[in-house]
Design a protein around this motif. Structure first.
Motif, short mmCIF file in Angstrom:
data_model
loop_
_atom_site.label_atom_id
_atom_site.label_comp_id
_atom_site.label_asym_id
_atom_site.label_seq_id
_atom_site.Cartn_x
_atom_site.Cartn_y
_atom_site.Cartn_z
N ASP A 56 0.88 -1.16 0.00
CA ASP A 56 0.00 0.00 0.00
C ASP A 56 0.92 1.22 0.00
O ASP A 56 2.11 1.11 0.31
CB ASP A 56 -0.90 -0.02 1.25
N THR A 57 0.37 2.37 -0.37
CA THR A 57 1.20 3.57 -0.51
C THR A 57 0.71 4.66 0.43
O THR A 57 -0.51 4.88 0.55
CB THR A 57 1.12 4.08 -1.97
N ALA A 58 1.64 5.34 1.07
CA ALA A 58 1.28 6.45 1.97
C ALA A 58 0.71 7.60 1.14
O ALA A 58 1.14 7.82 0.00
CB ALA A 58 2.52 6.90 2.72
N THR A 59 -0.27 8.31 1.69
CA THR A 59 -0.77 9.49 0.98
C THR A 59 0.01 10.74 1.37
O THR A 59 -0.06 11.76 0.70
CB THR A 59 -2.29 9.69 1.22
N SER A 60 0.76 10.67 2.47
CA SER A 60 1.70 11.75 2.80
C SER A 60 2.87 11.16 3.56
O SER A 60 2.77 10.07 4.13
CB SER A 60 1.01 12.84 3.63
N GLY A 61 4.00 11.86 3.53
CA GLY A 61 5.19 11.37 4.23
C GLY A 61 5.92 10.31 3.43
O GLY A 61 5.55 9.99 2.29
N GLN A 62 6.97 9.75 4.04
CA GLN A 62 7.84 8.80 3.34
C GLN A 62 8.04 7.54 4.18
O GLN A 62 8.19 7.62 5.39
CB GLN A 62 9.25 9.38 3.13
N VAL A 63 8.07 6.41 3.47
CA VAL A 63 8.40 5.13 4.10
C VAL A 63 9.68 4.61 3.46
O VAL A 63 9.76 4.49 2.24
CB VAL A 63 7.27 4.08 3.88
N TYR A 64 10.69 4.32 4.27
CA TYR A 64 11.94 3.76 3.76
C TYR A 64 12.17 2.38 4.37
O TYR A 64 12.01 2.20 5.58
CB TYR A 64 13.15 4.63 4.13
N VAL A 65 12.57 1.43 3.53
CA VAL A 65 13.00 0.12 4.02
C VAL A 65 14.40 -0.11 3.49
O VAL A 65 14.62 -0.03 2.27
CB VAL A 65 12.03 -1.01 3.57
N LEU A 66 15.34 -0.36 4.37
CA LEU A 66 16.76 -0.51 4.01
C LEU A 66 17.19 0.65 3.11
O LEU A 66 17.80 0.45 2.05
CB LEU A 66 17.01 -1.86 3.34
N ASP A 67 16.78 1.85 3.50
CA ASP A 67 17.10 3.09 2.80
C ASP A 67 16.49 3.22 1.41
O ASP A 67 16.86 4.14 0.67
CB ASP A 67 18.63 3.30 2.72
N GLN A 68 15.60 2.32 1.07
CA GLN A 68 14.90 2.44 -0.22
C GLN A 68 13.50 2.99 0.02
O GLN A 68 12.81 2.52 0.93
CB GLN A 68 14.77 1.06 -0.89
N LYS A 69 13.12 3.94 -0.83
CA LYS A 69 11.80 4.52 -0.67
C LYS A 69 10.74 3.51 -1.15
O LYS A 69 10.84 2.99 -2.24
CB LYS A 69 11.72 5.81 -1.50
N MET A 70 9.77 3.29 -0.29
CA MET A 70 8.72 2.31 -0.61
C MET A 70 7.50 3.02 -1.20
O MET A 70 7.26 4.18 -0.91
CB MET A 70 8.31 1.56 0.66
#
Ligand SMILES: Nc1ncnc2c1ncn2[C@@H]1O[C@H](COP(=O)(O)OP(=O)(O)OP(=O)(O)O)[C@@H](O)[C@H]1O
Length: 242
Positions: A56-70
């Motif tokens: 799923d994708t955030a509608t605001s802000g950022q999600v990073y996993v192992l420094d990769q933007k999700m």
């Protein structure tokens, strides 16, 4: 020593239409950490972990996993995700289910066999490997879903209420396995509303009404609120006096 962040959320929000389900969530999960997301039904835990898993994708802000933007396609091999509802092929045996998912992760031959054996041992289902999944109980299906999430030895394990329907003895052995996995470097993010499980987490995020109301070790959260239990601490942070 600087902690290695495997998961990082910066001001993450999620809305569905006009409904804001998650609000400005900022948190991180470190390598070798068991991080528990604790909150009542409807608080937003599943919505949050889905964004970290990249489905799923955030509608605001950022999600990073192992420094990769999700979300990022290639990241699925680094993440083990166990959803709240089991995604299993009922008409197939456990072995066939495991072989299917193992092949998606590129496991072949003896490595595949060895991993299937190892994960079924962890969840206590070795003697049911050749049984059709439709004959499994609800708890056995949860355990098989967990086995699938562990197959490819992911760096990050995201588990949405993994022990629902699992008896206390097996639950304890599964938590021992989580502890071992974390010691070998895996970052584990687990959602729960079981308070004794919350106590087993290295760090907790308390979530209520889509907001992260507190984070810290179980001990620190109890101390900060003068509570004897995590449940009391949760009620305190949520503005309810126990
Ligand atoms: N696709 C969607 N469309 C609209 N609303 C949604 C959607 N998915 C989730 N929600 C809403 O978001 C809120 C949070 O749901 P979520 O499933 O994340 O909670 P939860 O904390 O995981 O609850 P539970 O412990 O019961 O699984 C709920 O009010 C839910 O109705």
């Amino acid at each position: 020593m600087a902690m290695e962040q495997c998961v990082r959320l910066e001001n993450v929000g999620r809305r569905f239409g006009n409904t804001e389900v998650l609000k400005e969530i900022t948190m991180s999960v470190q390598r070798s950490e068991i991080f528990g997301l604790l909150g009542p039904s409807g608080a937003g835990k599943t919505t949050l972990v889905k964004m970290i898993a990249g489905i799923d994708t955030a509608t605001s802000g950022q999600v990073y996993v192992l420094d990769q933007k999700m979300p990022k396609l290639g990241m699925f091999s680094k993440i083990g995700y166990m959803a709240q509802s089991d995604a299993l092929y009922m008409e197939l045996t456990a072995q066939e289910n495991l072989q299917f998912f193992a092949s998606l992760y590129g496991l072949r031959g003896s490595k595949m066999r060895q991993r299937i054996e190892a994960v079924m041992d962890i969840v206590g289902l070795s003697s049911f490997l050749k049984k059709q999944v439709s004959t499994y109980s609800g708890g056995m299906k949860r355990r098989l879903s967990l086995a699938i999430a562990l197959l490819h030895e992911p760096e990050i394990l995201i588990l949405d209420e993994p022990t629902v329907g699992i008896d206390p003895v097996l639950r304890q052995s599964i938590w021992k396995e989580f502890e071992q996995l974390s010691q070998s470097g895996t970052a584990i993010l687990v959602t729960t509303h079981v308070m004794d499980e919350a106590d087993k987490c290295h760090r907790l995020g308390m979530i209520r009404g889509g907001k992260l109301i507190a984070t810290g070790t179980p001990e620190a959260l109890k101390q900060e609120t003068g509570s004897e239990t995590i449940e009391q601490a949760f009620l305190h942070f949520g503005g309810v006096q126990a």
